[in-house]
Design an enzyme around this catalytic site. Structure first.
Site, PDB file in Angstrom:
ATOM      1  NE  ARG A  73      11.177   7.741   3.570  1.00 14.64           N
ATOM      2  CZ  ARG A  73      10.324   7.063   4.328  1.00 14.64           C
ATOM      3  NH1 ARG A  73      10.682   5.915   4.866  1.00 14.64           N
ATOM      4  NH2 ARG A  73       9.119   7.552   4.545  1.00 14.64           N
ATOM      5  NE  ARG A 131       3.981   9.551   7.220  1.00 18.48           N
ATOM      6  CZ  ARG A 131       5.108   9.271   6.579  1.00 18.48           C
ATOM      7  NH1 ARG A 131       5.825  10.236   6.053  1.00 18.48           N
ATOM      8  NH2 ARG A 131       5.522   8.037   6.465  1.00 18.48           N
ATOM      9  CE  LYS A 191       7.061   0.751   9.360  1.00 20.46           C
ATOM     10  NZ  LYS A 191       6.896   2.145   9.594  1.00 20.46           N
ATOM     11  NE  ARG A 237       6.669   7.792   1.809  1.00 22.73           N
ATOM     12  CZ  ARG A 237       6.435   6.908   2.763  1.00 22.73           C
ATOM     13  NH1 ARG A 237       7.152   5.803   2.824  1.00 22.73           N
ATOM     14  NH2 ARG A 237       5.498   7.111   3.658  1.00 22.73           N
ATOM     15  NE  ARG A 281       0.904   3.727   9.565  1.00 28.46           N
ATOM     16  CZ  ARG A 281       1.746   3.388   8.599  1.00 28.46           C
ATOM     17  NH1 ARG A 281       1.585   2.259   7.957  1.00 28.46           N
ATOM     18  NH2 ARG A 281       2.752   4.166   8.297  1.00 28.46           N
TER      19      ARG A 281
END
Ligand code: AMP
Length: 214
Positions: free
Chosen positions: A124, A168, A16, A157, A90
């Protein structure tokens, strides 16, 4: 002429942020990313950041009492410019709240298979102060471990660890189902299927051209 007000939705780690960055560059839109705002508070050590961190590190949702104010302020500040909201809402309660404070023009819903997400998140890295995202597989920084613009250190992260990612993803599906129905009923939802950012962006771009004439 009023700008467009878009929402981008998709499972954590589906790209995103990357797609939003493209929209920001092409349309001069303001990117309002709930996760980035929260991480900035954490890195600045604000009270809100300290509270939010307790939830984020577990992969849990931050309570609305902490979040609604900062999102409302960001939307208000974006004013009449194009903006793209990312990571909010969310939950159905958040979608209902947003409907009261802003009129949305479109909701872009990205659908990516779980195994493609787990693969992307393994590589990432983020630059926390700016929210810039890198990927050692598809978008590596020029110097390993350092942000291209500031030269500052990139971080993994804490919530990108595989077990937290799985938690998640699971809670995402559970929470987002009613949100998706909410926007479908309002004829705002546009779903895009894909596996990688590179192949998703042209589809998003085509939709924006068709929908917004840009
Ligand atoms: P993201 O960068 O969008 O993946 O968000 C990182 C973390 O911030 C999430 O796992 C949540 O803990 C928290 N967060 C982000 N957006 C929201 C939201 N709309 N509601 C509650 N918590 C959120």
């Amino acid at each position: 002429v009023r700008g467009f007000r878009a929402l981008i939705m998709g499972p954590p780690g589906c790209g995103k942020g990357h797609i939003s960055e493209k929209i920001v560059k092409k349309y001069g839109a303001v990117h309002i990313a709930a996760g980035d705002i929260l991480r900035k508070h954490i890195s600045e050590g604000t009270n809100l950041g300290r509270e939010a961190e307790k939830y984020i590190s577990k992969g849990a949702l931050v309570p609305d009492s902490l979040l609604l104010g900062v999102i409302g302020t960001a939307v208000y500040k974006a004013g009449k410019r194009n903006w793209i909201l990312d990571g909010f809402p969310r939950t159905l309660a958040q979608a209902r709240h947003l409907e009261k404070v802003a009129h949305l023009d479109m909701v872009i819903n990205l659908q990516i298979p779980d195994e493609a997400i787990l693969n992307m998140l393994k590589y990432r890295l983020v630059h926390v102060p700016s929210g810039r995202v890198y990927n050692l597989g598809s978008k590596a920084p020029m110097v390993r471990g350092l942000d291209d613009v500031t030269g500052e250190k990139l971080e993994r992260r804490a919530d990108d660890r595989p077990l937290v990612v799985m938690a998640r993803l699971e809670s995402f599906v559970h929470q987002m189902e009613p949100v998706i129905r909410f926007y479908r009923k309002r004829h705002l939802l546009h779903t895009i299927y894909g596996r990688q950012h590179q192949s998703i962006w042209p589809l998003v771009e085509r939709y924006l051209i068709k929908r917004w004439g840009l």
